[in-house]
Design a protein around this motif. Structure first.
Motif, mmCIF file in Angstrom:
data_model
loop_
_atom_site.group_PDB
_atom_site.id
_atom_site.type_symbol
_atom_site.label_atom_id
_atom_site.label_comp_id
_atom_site.label_asym_id
_atom_site.label_seq_id
_atom_site.Cartn_x
_atom_site.Cartn_y
_atom_site.Cartn_z
ATOM 1 N N ASN A 256 -76.025 65.916 54.952
ATOM 2 C CA ASN A 256 -75.494 67.277 54.936
ATOM 3 C C ASN A 256 -76.284 68.199 54.005
ATOM 4 O O ASN A 256 -76.382 69.399 54.270
ATOM 5 C CB ASN A 256 -74.016 67.266 54.550
ATOM 6 N N LEU B 232 -66.920 68.991 60.307
ATOM 7 C CA LEU B 232 -66.363 70.051 59.469
ATOM 8 C C LEU B 232 -67.254 70.296 58.256
ATOM 9 O O LEU B 232 -67.507 71.456 57.887
ATOM 10 C CB LEU B 232 -64.950 69.673 59.018
ATOM 11 N N ILE B 233 -67.753 69.226 57.657
ATOM 12 C CA ILE B 233 -68.664 69.373 56.512
ATOM 13 C C ILE B 233 -69.945 70.067 56.944
ATOM 14 O O ILE B 233 -70.459 70.956 56.257
ATOM 15 C CB ILE B 233 -68.963 67.996 55.889
ATOM 16 N N PHE C 172 -66.189 76.134 63.733
ATOM 17 C CA PHE C 172 -64.848 75.887 63.192
ATOM 18 C C PHE C 172 -63.826 75.729 64.321
ATOM 19 O O PHE C 172 -62.943 74.863 64.266
ATOM 20 C CB PHE C 172 -64.427 77.015 62.256
ATOM 21 N N THR D 90 -64.163 72.284 65.909
ATOM 22 C CA THR D 90 -63.577 71.229 65.078
ATOM 23 C C THR D 90 -62.060 71.217 65.197
ATOM 24 O O THR D 90 -61.438 70.154 65.345
ATOM 25 C CB THR D 90 -63.966 71.436 63.605
ATOM 26 N N VAL E 36 -70.998 80.051 63.313
ATOM 27 C CA VAL E 36 -70.184 79.198 62.443
ATOM 28 C C VAL E 36 -68.710 79.281 62.838
ATOM 29 O O VAL E 36 -67.997 78.269 62.819
ATOM 30 C CB VAL E 36 -70.370 79.599 60.967
ATOM 31 N N THR F 118 -70.279 72.152 59.350
ATOM 32 C CA THR F 118 -69.943 73.558 59.579
ATOM 33 C C THR F 118 -69.875 74.329 58.264
ATOM 34 O O THR F 118 -70.384 75.451 58.165
ATOM 35 C CB THR F 118 -68.596 73.666 60.316
ATOM 36 N N CYS F 119 -69.261 73.736 57.260
ATOM 37 C CA CYS F 119 -69.190 74.383 55.941
ATOM 38 C C CYS F 119 -70.584 74.554 55.345
ATOM 39 O O CYS F 119 -70.883 75.583 54.711
ATOM 40 C CB CYS F 119 -68.305 73.569 55.004
ATOM 41 N N MET F 120 -71.435 73.552 55.528
ATOM 42 C CA MET F 120 -72.817 73.653 55.045
ATOM 43 C C MET F 120 -73.542 74.814 55.731
ATOM 44 O O MET F 120 -74.320 75.531 55.127
ATOM 45 C CB MET F 120 -73.558 72.345 55.320
ATOM 46 N N GLU F 121 -73.267 74.973 57.015
ATOM 47 C CA GLU F 121 -73.889 76.056 57.780
ATOM 48 C C GLU F 121 -73.455 77.422 57.239
ATOM 49 O O GLU F 121 -74.281 78.319 57.036
ATOM 50 C CB GLU F 121 -73.505 75.932 59.254
ATOM 51 N N LEU F 122 -72.161 77.578 56.988
ATOM 52 C CA LEU F 122 -71.652 78.838 56.445
ATOM 53 C C LEU F 122 -72.253 79.114 55.069
ATOM 54 O O LEU F 122 -72.677 80.238 54.780
ATOM 55 C CB LEU F 122 -70.126 78.790 56.364
ATOM 56 N N ALA F 123 -72.301 78.097 54.221
ATOM 57 C CA ALA F 123 -72.876 78.266 52.884
ATOM 58 C C ALA F 123 -74.349 78.655 52.970
ATOM 59 O O ALA F 123 -74.845 79.461 52.161
ATOM 60 C CB ALA F 123 -72.714 76.976 52.082
#
Length: 579
Positions: free
Chosen positions: A444, A385-386, A242, A245, A238, A388-393
């Motif tokens: 997503n 970016l979204i 980031f 991006t 992740v 990537t955030c979904m992946e981290l979550a």
């Protein structure tokens, strides 16, 4: 005394292991960067045929004379509201003509163009614009991603062999060096052939050094912390996303971006001084003295050296070698277990379900990640970016909920969520509305769900399979997963083949339908939370409340008493399965 017992004495998750976990997490960054960087370096951009003979033609219209040249030489598509991308009017060339002849209407003959001009509004250049991967050559972009996925498969095999043969540290450093060289070479590509070959090799060596590094770290950790540590290493992936991006937003030409993102790999050659060889691998080779020194350093770092001196650790290592030798002998004596497992209806059914789930998880994950610009409408940078955030979550959820909710509940619910979200993207298409944000949100959500599943399936597979075939079974399932990732670019390519709204939604429908089917089939797998790892095929067959077991018993004509012994009644759950 086993090696794991030695780890418990010197500390199975002390300061030494935490440092090792941090180093492996960082090691995941360059691998993830090179796998996913093509989202931007191979991004599609608006284009049209170049005016024949006009050497300084540009996509942007410069003046009225330029507009007249374009109108005369390139057909205009009224329905799409843009000039033709692959066709020009035949038998006309602007070279040597001071002014174009008047237009003769839409009945003029057209022919395929051989040169193009590209919009530079978003990217000044990409592999697509550099190598003209458009029109009839557009399928080559899919081949590039396909060979990248094939490289992951090849790297998993070669990395495992080299790590076992030459040691974790030596093999890892060699592959890191090759990865750095390959990254720089990708910035110098001048032909499609070079791009295809380098993409394959770069993904192969990247996955090889990451897999070896992951194995190295797991061999330093105690059994109780390995599942959690496996999830934490993916945070490095992740971090790489980031970084992609951020840099892609500011650097809009492919070769500069490729050079910048490849440079940090060189820093990982410092692992020559930062990490030791795996003590477990050293013990398997009988190099007790070397392993003893490393384990003693581990004990010192973890604060356990006060209770264990070098002589005691050396003695423990010798006992561990004997124990490992016994295990190896048992493993070799039980090599026929790979054949025996196919004689068990329970295990065959379980393996088929696991293989299908691996293939679907890999296909949907890479399909939604690598092709975010093709199948998800909207701004590419914001969408990635979204994602990537979904992946981290997703990884945070895995760390928090894996032991709380259980493997089966978390896996099945997230895979069904992913499938339903992807299928729901067809609703705006069916009702005739075109709401971009709905497609973005649903895709997503699908990405979030499948990321959770892709992380959990590793743990699930290891805990479901018996010890005697666990390594072989995991390798076979991983192989099927790579097949899923190889076909994912071709599914995403339907967007270009079919075009229009149907082309946008069809890949998501395929991903969603596959995820739903795999999710329901995974309900037949047993829950492994809090269960002792099965050592033999017989132990694996008798998981409590295992629907696969009950199905097998019913299929073999098992009586009601035997089925009820495992927690089901023929009039209840098994009766439902029979129907």
């Amino acid at each position: 005394m086993s090696y794991d017992t030695v780890l418990e004495l010197v500390g199975e998750f002390g300061r030494y292991q935490k440092r090792s976990l941090f180093l492996v997490t960082l090691l995941c960054c360059p691998h993830g960067i090179q796998v996913l960087l093509t989202v931007f370096t191979m991004a599609s951009t608006d284009f049209r045929c170049a005016v024949p003979g006009l050497e300084n033609d540009t996509y942007e219209i410069q003046n009225e004379f330029h507009q007249r040249l374009i109108n005369e030489s390139i057909p205009f598509n009224e329905r799409e509201g843009k000039y033709a991308e692959c066709d020009v009017y035949a038998a006309w060339n602007v070279s040597g003509v001071s002014s174009p002849p008047s237009a003769t209407g839409n009945d003029r003959l057209v022919t395929e163009c051989t040169s193009w001009v590209y919009s530079q509004e978003i990217f000044t250049s990409t592999y697509v614009t550099q190598l003209n991967l458009v029109c009839g050559r557009q399928i080559l972009s899919t081949h590039v991603n396909m060979l990248g996925m094939a490289g992951l498969m090849f790297g998993s095999v070669v990395g495992g062999l080299m790590g076992d043969r030459f040691g974790r540290k030596a093999a890892m450093l060699v592959f890191i060096f090759l990865h750095a060289i390959g990254g720089f070479c990708l910035a110098l590509v001048t032909s499609v052939v070079h791009l295809l070959i380098l993409r394959f090799l770069e993904c192969a060596v990247g996955f090889a050094f990451f897999m070896i590094g992951f194995t190295w770290c797991m061999e330093l950790l105690g059994p109780a912390k390995r599942a959690m540590a496996g999830m934490l290493t993916m945070v490095g992936w992740v971090i790489g996303m980031f970084l992609i991006t951020l840099m892609a937003y500011f650097v809009r030409d492919w070769w500069t971006l490729q050079l910048i993102m490849s440079s940090p790999t060189i820093l990982f050659l410092s692992y020559y001084w930062l990490i030791p060889e795996s003590p477990r691998w050293l013990l398997s080779k009988g190099r007790v003295e070397e392993a003893g020194k490393i384990i003693f350093n581990m004990a010192v770092a973890n604060g356990a050296a006060s209770s264990l001196d070098k002589e005691q650790i050396s003695s423990l290592c010798e006992h561990s070698v004997a124990s490992e030798a016994e295990t190896t002998d048992l493993s070799q004596a039980g090599s026929s277990n790979v054949r025996r497992i196919f004689k068990s209806r329970v295990m065959v059914m379980r393996l088929l379900i696991l293989c299908l789930n691996w293939a679907v998880c890999s296909m949907v994950y890479y399909g939604l990640t690598l092709n975010v610009g093709a199948i998800i409408e909207g701004d590419l940078f914001m969408n990635f970016l979204i994602v990537t955030c979904m992946e981290l979550a997703a990884y945070i959820l895995c760390i928090v909920a894996l032991d709380w909710a259980g493997r089966k509940l978390l896996y099945c619910s997230c895979l069904l969520l992913s499938g339903c979200a992807c299928l729901a993207t067809a609703v705006p298409f069916l009702i005739g509305t075109d709401v971009v944000w709905v497609n973005v949100v649903l895709s997503n959500v699908g990405k979030f769900g499948v990321t959770v599943c892709f992380a959990v399936v590793y743990v699930f597979t290891v805990e479901v399979l018996p010890t005697v075939v666990r390594n072989s079974g995991l390798g076979g399932c991983s192989f099927m997963g790579r097949i899923g990732s190889i076909i994912s670019p071709f599914i995403a390519n339907f967007n270009f083949i079919i075009g229009g709204k149907l082309g946008k939604v069809l890949p998501l429908l395929i991903f969603g339908g596959s995820a739903v089917i795999a999710g329901f089939l995974s309900l037949l797998l047993p829950e492994t939370k809090g269960k002792r790892l099965p050592g033999t095929i017989e132990e694996a067959e008798t998981f409590d409340h295992d629907p696969c077991l009950c199905l097998a018993l019913v299929g073999q004509g098992g009586d009601e008493d035997r089925v009820n012994e495992f927690g089901f009644g023929l009039s209840g759950d098994v009766g439902m399965f029979e129907e």
